[in-house]
Design an enzyme around this catalytic site. Sequence first.
Site, PDB file in Angstrom:
ATOM      1  N   ALA A   9       0.803  -1.229   0.000  1.00 61.18           N
ATOM      2  CA  ALA A   9       0.000   0.000   0.000  1.00 61.18           C
ATOM      3  C   ALA A   9       0.833   1.274   0.000  1.00 61.18           C
ATOM      4  O   ALA A   9       0.310   2.345   0.275  1.00 61.18           O
ATOM      5  CB  ALA A   9      -0.928   0.012   1.206  1.00 61.18           C
ATOM      6  N   VAL A  55       4.721 -10.482   1.780  1.00 59.49           N
ATOM      7  CA  VAL A  55       3.536 -11.325   1.977  1.00 59.49           C
ATOM      8  C   VAL A  55       3.725 -12.726   1.412  1.00 59.49           C
ATOM      9  O   VAL A  55       2.951 -13.636   1.736  1.00 59.49           O
ATOM     10  CB  VAL A  55       2.271 -10.676   1.374  1.00 59.49           C
ATOM     11  CG1 VAL A  55       1.967  -9.357   2.082  1.00 59.49           C
ATOM     12  CG2 VAL A  55       2.410 -10.479  -0.133  1.00 59.49           C
ATOM     13  N   ASN A  77      -3.833  -6.699  -1.712  1.00 60.17           N
ATOM     14  CA  ASN A  77      -3.558  -5.955  -2.934  1.00 60.17           C
ATOM     15  C   ASN A  77      -2.217  -6.301  -3.570  1.00 60.17           C
ATOM     16  O   ASN A  77      -2.003  -6.031  -4.746  1.00 60.17           O
ATOM     17  CB  ASN A  77      -3.612  -4.454  -2.606  1.00 60.17           C
ATOM     18  CG  ASN A  77      -3.095  -3.588  -3.737  1.00 60.17           C
ATOM     19  OD1 ASN A  77      -3.702  -3.510  -4.790  1.00 60.17           O
ATOM     20  ND2 ASN A  77      -1.955  -2.945  -3.516  1.00 60.17           N
ATOM     21  N   SER A 129      -7.835  -9.086 -11.341  1.00 63.22           N
ATOM     22  CA  SER A 129      -7.556  -8.313 -12.555  1.00 63.22           C
ATOM     23  C   SER A 129      -8.541  -8.753 -13.624  1.00 63.22           C
ATOM     24  O   SER A 129      -9.025  -9.899 -13.612  1.00 63.22           O
ATOM     25  CB  SER A 129      -6.126  -8.563 -13.054  1.00 63.22           C
ATOM     26  OG  SER A 129      -5.939  -8.059 -14.362  1.00 63.22           O
ATOM     27  N   TYR A 142       0.555 -14.174 -15.084  1.00 61.06           N
ATOM     28  CA  TYR A 142      -0.197 -13.162 -14.334  1.00 61.06           C
ATOM     29  C   TYR A 142      -1.685 -13.474 -14.384  1.00 61.06           C
ATOM     30  O   TYR A 142      -2.371 -13.444 -13.364  1.00 61.06           O
ATOM     31  CB  TYR A 142       0.095 -11.779 -14.914  1.00 61.06           C
ATOM     32  CG  TYR A 142      -0.608 -10.642 -14.210  1.00 61.06           C
ATOM     33  CD1 TYR A 142      -0.131 -10.165 -12.997  1.00 61.06           C
ATOM     34  CD2 TYR A 142      -1.742 -10.040 -14.765  1.00 61.06           C
ATOM     35  CE1 TYR A 142      -0.769  -9.118 -12.340  1.00 61.06           C
ATOM     36  CE2 TYR A 142      -2.384  -8.997 -14.117  1.00 61.06           C
ATOM     37  CZ  TYR A 142      -1.896  -8.535 -12.909  1.00 61.06           C
ATOM     38  OH  TYR A 142      -2.534  -7.492 -12.279  1.00 61.06           O
ATOM     39  N   ILE A 175      -5.120   0.409 -15.382  1.00 60.66           N
ATOM     40  CA  ILE A 175      -5.079   1.471 -14.381  1.00 60.66           C
ATOM     41  C   ILE A 175      -3.723   2.172 -14.466  1.00 60.66           C
ATOM     42  O   ILE A 175      -2.686   1.524 -14.623  1.00 60.66           O
ATOM     43  CB  ILE A 175      -5.287   0.905 -12.959  1.00 60.66           C
ATOM     44  CG1 ILE A 175      -6.568   0.055 -12.896  1.00 60.66           C
ATOM     45  CG2 ILE A 175      -5.336   2.040 -11.939  1.00 60.66           C
ATOM     46  CD1 ILE A 175      -7.854   0.801 -13.160  1.00 60.66           C
TER      47      ILE A 175
END
Length: 234
Positions: A9, A55, A77, A129, A142, A175
């Site tokens: 983040a 993570v 995220n 996504s 991905y 994005i």
Amino acid sequence: MKKVLVTSASRGIGAAIARALAGDGWHVIIDYLESHDKARSLAEEIGGEAICCDVADAAAVRAMFEKIGPVDALVSNAGIAWSGLLPDMSDAEWERIVSVNLGGAFNCCRAAIPGMVHNKAGSIVCISSILGVYGGSCETAYSATKGAIIAFVKALSKELGPSGIRVNAVAPGAIDTDMLSCFTDEDKARMAENTALCRIGRPEDVAKAVRFLVSDEAGFVTGQVLGADGGMII
């Protein structure tokens, strides 16, 4: 004050999510890996806190949750991309993208769930996504990890529903973040043309979708995939 952990983040979509939730009164914990200064600056800006954690590392995630305690919401995220022909992908590249994009969600959800079950409440939002829905040429790995996130969310929502915990996903389209930095202006113009709204998305567009899903307004919404793609034309 309710507490939310947002992974990866320090910038981009994650930072926009952190700001949006802080604006709604959440105490936001910002997970980051390398962008120390950006994470600390953002935490100071929104009155939250920042914690460094990979993570993909299960032990590190356990240690993070031991430090921060139970959370009322989790926004998974963290994600990395890899573009190219599948035969050109190395074992290490494959293992890393799977361990971050899918393993990261697994590690964080597994650590967050016990506290939510104890409280009989909670919300989990995983960032997938549009490529996880439709797939993308030269984005096989991905796409696979983001498609797996959708299946993960749908299954977990059924598992956790009886405990009052909602689990949803947001599937962004193109994005304007660092992930698009490898594309030319002409490439981005074509991406914009391939959306019904004729523009590239902003991180704030995704943040607003997440903001809704973690809120009480989405109290009867679980197991869903909310597209934030501008009406992408496939």
